[in-house]
Motif scaffolding. Structure first.
Motif, short mmCIF file in Angstrom:
data_model
loop_
_atom_site.label_atom_id
_atom_site.label_comp_id
_atom_site.label_asym_id
_atom_site.label_seq_id
_atom_site.Cartn_x
_atom_site.Cartn_y
_atom_site.Cartn_z
N PRO A 148 12.97 14.21 -17.69
CA PRO A 148 11.70 14.44 -18.39
C PRO A 148 11.18 13.23 -19.17
O PRO A 148 9.98 13.13 -19.40
CB PRO A 148 12.00 15.59 -19.33
N ALA A 149 12.03 12.32 -19.57
CA ALA A 149 11.59 11.15 -20.33
C ALA A 149 10.95 10.08 -19.45
O ALA A 149 10.35 9.13 -19.94
CB ALA A 149 12.76 10.54 -21.10
N TRP A 150 11.07 10.23 -18.14
CA TRP A 150 10.52 9.26 -17.20
C TRP A 150 9.00 9.41 -17.12
O TRP A 150 8.47 10.51 -17.13
CB TRP A 150 11.12 9.48 -15.81
N HIS A 151 8.30 8.28 -17.06
CA HIS A 151 6.85 8.29 -16.90
C HIS A 151 6.47 7.36 -15.75
O HIS A 151 7.11 6.34 -15.55
CB HIS A 151 6.15 7.81 -18.17
N ARG A 152 5.45 7.70 -15.06
CA ARG A 152 4.96 6.88 -13.96
C ARG A 152 4.49 5.53 -14.49
O ARG A 152 3.89 5.45 -15.56
CB ARG A 152 3.81 7.58 -13.24
N SER A 153 4.74 4.48 -13.73
CA SER A 153 4.40 3.14 -14.19
C SER A 153 2.90 2.97 -14.42
O SER A 153 2.49 2.28 -15.35
CB SER A 153 4.92 2.09 -13.21
N LEU A 154 2.06 3.59 -13.61
CA LEU A 154 0.62 3.45 -13.81
C LEU A 154 0.17 4.10 -15.12
O LEU A 154 -0.72 3.60 -15.79
CB LEU A 154 -0.15 4.06 -12.64
N LYS A 155 0.81 5.20 -15.49
CA LYS A 155 0.48 5.84 -16.77
C LYS A 155 0.88 4.92 -17.93
O LYS A 155 0.13 4.75 -18.88
CB LYS A 155 1.16 7.19 -16.91
N LEU A 156 2.06 4.33 -17.84
CA LEU A 156 2.51 3.40 -18.88
C LEU A 156 1.56 2.22 -19.00
O LEU A 156 1.18 1.80 -20.09
CB LEU A 156 3.93 2.92 -18.59
N TYR A 157 1.15 1.68 -17.86
CA TYR A 157 0.22 0.54 -17.83
C TYR A 157 -1.11 0.93 -18.48
O TYR A 157 -1.62 0.23 -19.35
CB TYR A 157 0.01 0.09 -16.39
N ARG A 158 -1.66 2.06 -18.07
CA ARG A 158 -2.95 2.53 -18.60
C ARG A 158 -2.87 2.76 -20.11
O ARG A 158 -3.75 2.38 -20.87
CB ARG A 158 -3.38 3.80 -17.88
#
Length: 64
Positions: free
Chosen positions: A16-26
């Motif tokens: 659950p702590a994982w986030h998509r790289s594009l979301k992190l970038y945005r």
């Protein structure tokens, strides 16, 4: 839904702590942009990835 999206969704359930790289970038770009920021998006495509960020400043430029 693409096979890649299925794997991302499955992994997000496992970790659950994982986030998509594009979301992190945005999210990171969103924190840095203000009303006076000049933003150049190289490789912007249709401009949908940062569309919400573009609304924060009138100085946005996209180059494909």
């Amino acid at each position: 839904m693409s096979r890649q999206e299925q794997f991302r969704d499955a992994y997000a359930q496992i970790e659950p702590a994982w986030h998509r790289s594009l979301k992190l970038y945005r999210d990171q770009i969103d924190q840095l942009v203000g009303p006076d920021t000049r933003l150049l998006d190289v490789g912007c495509g249709h401009g949908t990835l940062l569309q919400a960020v573009y609304a924060k400043t009138p100085h946005t430029y996209g180059l494909e």
